[in-house]
Scaffold this active site. Structure first.
Site, PDB file in Angstrom:
ATOM      1  N   LYS A 158       0.850  -1.242   0.042  1.00 15.59           N
ATOM      2  CA  LYS A 158      -0.029   0.002   0.076  1.00 15.59           C
ATOM      3  C   LYS A 158       0.852   1.311   0.046  1.00 15.59           C
ATOM      4  CE  LYS A 158      -0.978   1.217   5.006  1.00 15.59           C
ATOM      5  NZ  LYS A 158      -0.738   2.927   4.833  1.00 15.59           N
ATOM      6  N   GLU A 226      -2.653   6.341  17.904  1.00 17.47           N
ATOM      7  CA  GLU A 226      -0.952   6.083  17.669  1.00 17.47           C
ATOM      8  C   GLU A 226      -0.378   7.372  18.379  1.00 17.47           C
ATOM      9  OE1 GLU A 226       0.633   4.354  13.727  1.00 17.47           O
ATOM     10  OE2 GLU A 226      -0.902   6.078  13.270  1.00 17.47           O
ATOM     11  N   ASP A 245      -4.498   7.045   4.594  1.00 18.29           N
ATOM     12  CA  ASP A 245      -3.486   6.118   5.044  1.00 18.29           C
ATOM     13  C   ASP A 245      -3.945   5.191   5.632  1.00 18.29           C
ATOM     14  OD1 ASP A 245      -0.596   6.038   5.265  1.00 18.29           O
ATOM     15  OD2 ASP A 245      -0.921   6.688   7.361  1.00 18.29           O
ATOM     16  N   HIS A 250      -6.687  -0.179   6.226  1.00 20.79           N
ATOM     17  CA  HIS A 250      -6.716  -0.910   7.577  1.00 20.79           C
ATOM     18  C   HIS A 250      -7.979  -0.927   8.417  1.00 20.79           C
ATOM     19  CE1 HIS A 250      -2.494  -0.959   6.960  1.00 20.79           C
ATOM     20  NE2 HIS A 250      -2.171   0.192   7.529  1.00 20.79           N
TER      21      HIS A 250
END
Length: 507
Positions: A158, A226, A245, A250
């Protein structure tokens, strides 16, 4: 596919484009080394690392040795093990934009074919920037390297496109050279041990699947937070943002696993068909409702674990007045019989209070409460908490009587804890995915229609955010749980985000 380390696999040649890059050193080579240690690699294999840099085999192997010692889950390599493993490694410099530079790969492939009695599988790994993917595929074709659909595979990292049109264009170009069953679009989240276990947990236990629907589930949260900022990725991230992103790949992949219908078998295409069904059932968010169904944010400066950190706009290679989001939250609905009316909340962000990947399934309240206590209040709702990181665990939170003379209730956890139950280290995600590529198992890899369906859902939000740049950024401090509008997104439905609790404390 159930694999055992006693199984013998066909000879395999790995050609790694970007062989001197960060991904190769941190993930790919440690994964291959660990597969070798655990006797999962074929007896006959070769690893050809390539980049535009010129260096000797000895220097290349020495660099990989340092990387494996630093990043392998098994710790530092012994001299004997490394010598055996590294004897299979070759470095070949090449300009990957020039088809003539691929001729040495053909010579190396022919060399190994003559040495080995069985024709090898050939795996091309594109561990490079996305704009090189098509060049590599086209030059493999121009150089007339082996492209047998049964034995030749290409792994694509990716991001797979930057929007729907670029993803379609990339798929079209790849499919003009390779067949779909040769293309392995890798998302390392799908290789994580706990993520794989979700399917086993759902479909191998008769007590779970009957509860996995709108009759019993109140809402679902998928949260990937995160502590880190963007680091040195300013050039990429400032043109991408966290919606592209993280959520487009995900988080939507995690959603697919949670919401999918039971497949009829564990065949790769059957599993992926059910995932595509989820993406197609996602209710499209109209432009007039995007503000009420989503939230975005950008971090400011602050302190993380005693260290001062800069705000996003002060990060390296980020535009001074950037409106790129570093936090995104969405409220989604899956319009089918199983999930009608059940909200799914997705969130992800940088520079948040803790790093954690957690899926929480909140079950509905009991229909009638017979336990009345002034001390503890009504029984709390049951939750299934699937922790992917930092701890790998699956917790079913239930109500139980507190020991004593009175009928007081408290939340207790029934826990499947990987750390406590496994005496050996769990494999890293890349180990699982690389072994699947060796064996030709595409279950954990994305198919073209799956990638495009995810982009189709995300595009209206992306387009709206890119046109509406009048955001009051930054709007959340480093070391917080994100912007206030993200709290409002879920609070207006009467819920709250389930944050990772401090040790020895309940949420």
């Amino acid at each position: 596919m159930i694999k055992t380390s006693d199984k013998k696999y066909d000879p395999t040649i790995f050609i790694i484009f970007g062989g001197t890059g960060d991904l190769t050193k941190r993930k790919i080579m440690p994964a291959l080394y660990n597969l070798f240690l655990d006797n999962w690699l074929p007896e006959e294999f070769a690893i050809i690392g390539t980049s535009s840099s010129k260096m000797s085999n000895e220097k290349y192997i020495a660099e990989l040795f340092s990387a494996v010692n630093e990043f392998s889950r098994t710790g530092k390599a012994t001299k004997a093990d490394w010598e055996k493993f590294s004897s299979h490694i070759t470095f070949q410099d090449a300009d990957i934009t020039n088809a003539s530079a691929f001729k040495p790969f053909g010579k190396l492939i022919d060399k190994y074919k003559k040495e080995w009695k069985t024709p090898p599988s050939i795996i091309y790994y594109c561990a490079v920037a996305p704009h090189f993917f098509c060049s590599i595929a086209e030059n493999i074709n121009k150089a007339k390297l082996d492209n047998d659909p049964k034995t030749t595979r290409i792994i694509i990292e990716k991001p797979f496109g930057s929007d729907l049109e670029s993803a379609k264009d990339l798929n079209k170009k790849l499919l003009s050279i390779f067949e779909e069953n040769q293309i392995y679009r890798i998302d390392h989240y799908l290789g994580k041990e706990v993520v794989q276990n979700i399917m086993a947990f759902r479909f191998a236990n008769s007590i779970m699947e009957p509860l996995w629907n709108r009759n019993h589930v109140e809402h679902v949260q998928i949260s990937v937070t995160e502590q880190i900022g963007i680091g040195s990725r300013g050039n990429y991230f400032d043109n991408a943002g966290i919606l592209r992103d993280m959520i487009q790949n995900h988080l939507l992949q995690l959603l697919c696993i949670i919401a999918m219908e039971p497949p009829t078998n564990f065949n790769a295409d059957e599993v992926r068909n059910r995932k595509v069904d989820v993406l197609k059932a996602l209710r499209r968010i109209e432009s007039g409702k995007i503000e009420t169904m989503s939230a975005r944010g950008q971090y400011s400066s602050g302190w993380i674990e005693g260290e001062e950190v800069v705000g996003y706009r002060e990060e390296e290679k980020v535009k001074t007045h950037s409106n790129t989001e570093t936090y995104a939250a969405l409220k989604l609905h899956v319009d089918n019989w199983r999930w009608q009316g059940v909200p799914f909340y997705l969130r992800t962000g940088k520079r948040l209070f803790k790093s954690a990947s957690i899926i929480t399934i909140q079950f509905k309240e009991i229909p009638h409460n017979i336990f009345v206590s002034e001390n503890t209040g009504p029984p709390k709702q049951n939750r299934l908490v699937i922790s992917i990181q930092p701890d790998m665990a699956i917790r079913l939170q239930l109500q139980s009587k507190v020991p004593g003379l009175e009928m007081n209730l408290n939340t207790v956890d029934m826990v499947f804890d990987y750390a406590g139950s496994k005496k050996t280290d769990s494999p890293e995600a890349y180990e699982t995915l690389l072994l699947d590529a060796i064996t030709g198992d595409q279950t954990l890899f994305m198919r073209a229609d799956q990638v495009e369906a995810a982009w189709e859902f995300i595009m209206p939000i992306l387009n709206y955010w890119e046109k509406n740049t009048d955001q009051n950024f930054p709007n959340y401090a480093a070391d917080s749980w994100g912007p206030e509008n993200a709290e409002a997104l879920i609070a207006k439905d009467g819920f709250h985000w389930f944050n990772l609790p401090e040790k020895n404390k309940k949420d």
